[in-house]
Design an enzyme around this catalytic site. Structure first.
Site, PDB file in Angstrom:
ATOM      1  N   TYR A  79       0.847  -1.184   0.000  1.00  0.00           N
ATOM      2  CA  TYR A  79       0.000   0.000   0.000  1.00  0.00           C
ATOM      3  C   TYR A  79       0.886   1.238   0.000  1.00  0.00           C
ATOM      4  CZ  TYR A  79      -3.682  -3.216   1.638  1.00  0.00           C
ATOM      5  OH  TYR A  79      -4.565  -4.264   1.781  1.00  0.00           O
ATOM      6  N   PHE A  90     -13.323  -3.535   1.740  1.00  0.00           N
ATOM      7  CA  PHE A  90     -14.180  -2.954   0.718  1.00  0.00           C
ATOM      8  C   PHE A  90     -13.770  -1.499   0.533  1.00  0.00           C
ATOM      9  CE2 PHE A  90     -16.005  -3.397   4.861  1.00  0.00           C
ATOM     10  CZ  PHE A  90     -16.342  -2.113   5.231  1.00  0.00           C
ATOM     11  N   PRO A  91     -13.895  -0.962  -0.688  1.00  0.00           N
ATOM     12  CA  PRO A  91     -13.457   0.421  -0.940  1.00  0.00           C
ATOM     13  C   PRO A  91     -14.337   1.427  -0.216  1.00  0.00           C
ATOM     14  CG  PRO A  91     -13.736  -0.821  -2.991  1.00  0.00           C
ATOM     15  CD  PRO A  91     -14.349  -1.633  -1.900  1.00  0.00           C
TER      16      PRO A  91
END
Length: 289
Positions: A63, A208-209
């Site tokens: 990330y 989840f976004p």
């Protein structure tokens, strides 16, 4: 925060956390690549999550890459010892929410060492294989994590982005403390994996976004239930994840303070059994066009 509503979940033999965590994928720039627009705000969101009672903070070396881990370390510098940090290795960031799997044992060992440095820790509470590399036997990748655990660098081992067959193979190699897959009210491809986790007491960490706020049509099941509770559709969808199975530990995350406050509003939201059933059965109508 009324955390009694969501309860807690055991992750491996040593870790127990409240059943809403914080996902660090979105503490970065667009496409989980590069720095966030406001690093100070991103760090403040993580600190606010922990102050509110979150006990699991999840991230990965890809990330940013590396940026999320670095920001989380800064945010957690003075935080309580009961905060569990989870990170992952086994993926190379390519930008634009795309990655390449790298499950070679030598890569995983180097990745874990890098995460330890960035997170400023001697041991990673939960270390997850971020993806199964089709070029490397799963058993070899997990063998490297087992060695890291034996060396005291990893406390518990988890998997990400796997199916039922891969989970079964992994469990022949070592105990699996967690499985992290994309899963929400509208994305249900891993229902079968969740059922295995629920049956066997393995923590299931759905991600989840943050943009997936399920802006429901008012006449949809999600819209009606949100209106009934005076809540947003996103809050109801998060509360549904908590109720979906006793092993779920959802990982909402964002670098925007206002969005995180909205997520926290789901902690005390009590959905009835009929509401949970209706949402599960009518998920396809949940979002407006």
């Amino acid at each position: 925060m009324d955390w009694k509503v969501v309860g807690s979940m055991q992750i491996g033999p040593e870790l127990r956390v409240r059943r809403i965590g914080f996902g660090g994928a979105w503490l970065t720039g667009p496409g989980t690549f590069g720095p966030p627009p406001d690093p100070a705000a991103a760090t403040a969101v993580v600190r606010r999550a922990v102050e509110a009672g979150v006990q699991l903070v999840d991230t990965a070396d890809c990330y940013g890459p590396e940026i999320s881990e670095t920001l989380i370390a800064e945010a957690l510098a003075d935080c309580p010892d009961d905060v569990v940090v989870s990170t992952k290795g086994g993926r190379i960031a390519l930008g634009g929410n795309t990655w390449r799997a790298d499950g070679r044992p030598e890569h995983l060992r180097q990745a874990c060492e890098g995460s330890l440095r960035r997170l400023r820790r001697e041991t990673i509470d939960l270390y997850q294989l971020n993806a199964v590399d089709p070029a490397v036997p799963l058993e070899e990748s997990l063998g490297a994590l087992v060695e890291l655990r034996a060396a005291g660098k990893v406390r518990a081992i988890g998997l990400c982005n796997v199916g039922v067959a891969e989970l079964a193979r992994a469990r022949l190699v070592t105990d699996i403390a967690s499985v992290q897959d994309r899963y929400d009210l509208l994305t249900r491809d891993h229902d079968d994996v969740l059922e295995v986790c629920a049956d066997d007491g393995i923590a299931f960490l759905p991600w989840f976004p943050p943009a997936n706020e399920l802006r429901a049509a008012r006449d949809s099941a999600l819209g009606r239930i949100a209106s009934r509770h005076g809540a947003s559709p996103a809050q109801v969808a998060l509360a549904w994840l908590v109720r979906r199975a006793p092993v779920t530990v959802p990982l909402p995350g964002t670098s925007h303070p206002a969005w995180w406050e909205e997520d926290l509003g789901a902690v005390g939201l009590r959905l009835s059994e009929p509401e949970v059933a209706e949402l599960g059965e009518r998920a396809g109508e949940a979002a407006s066009a």
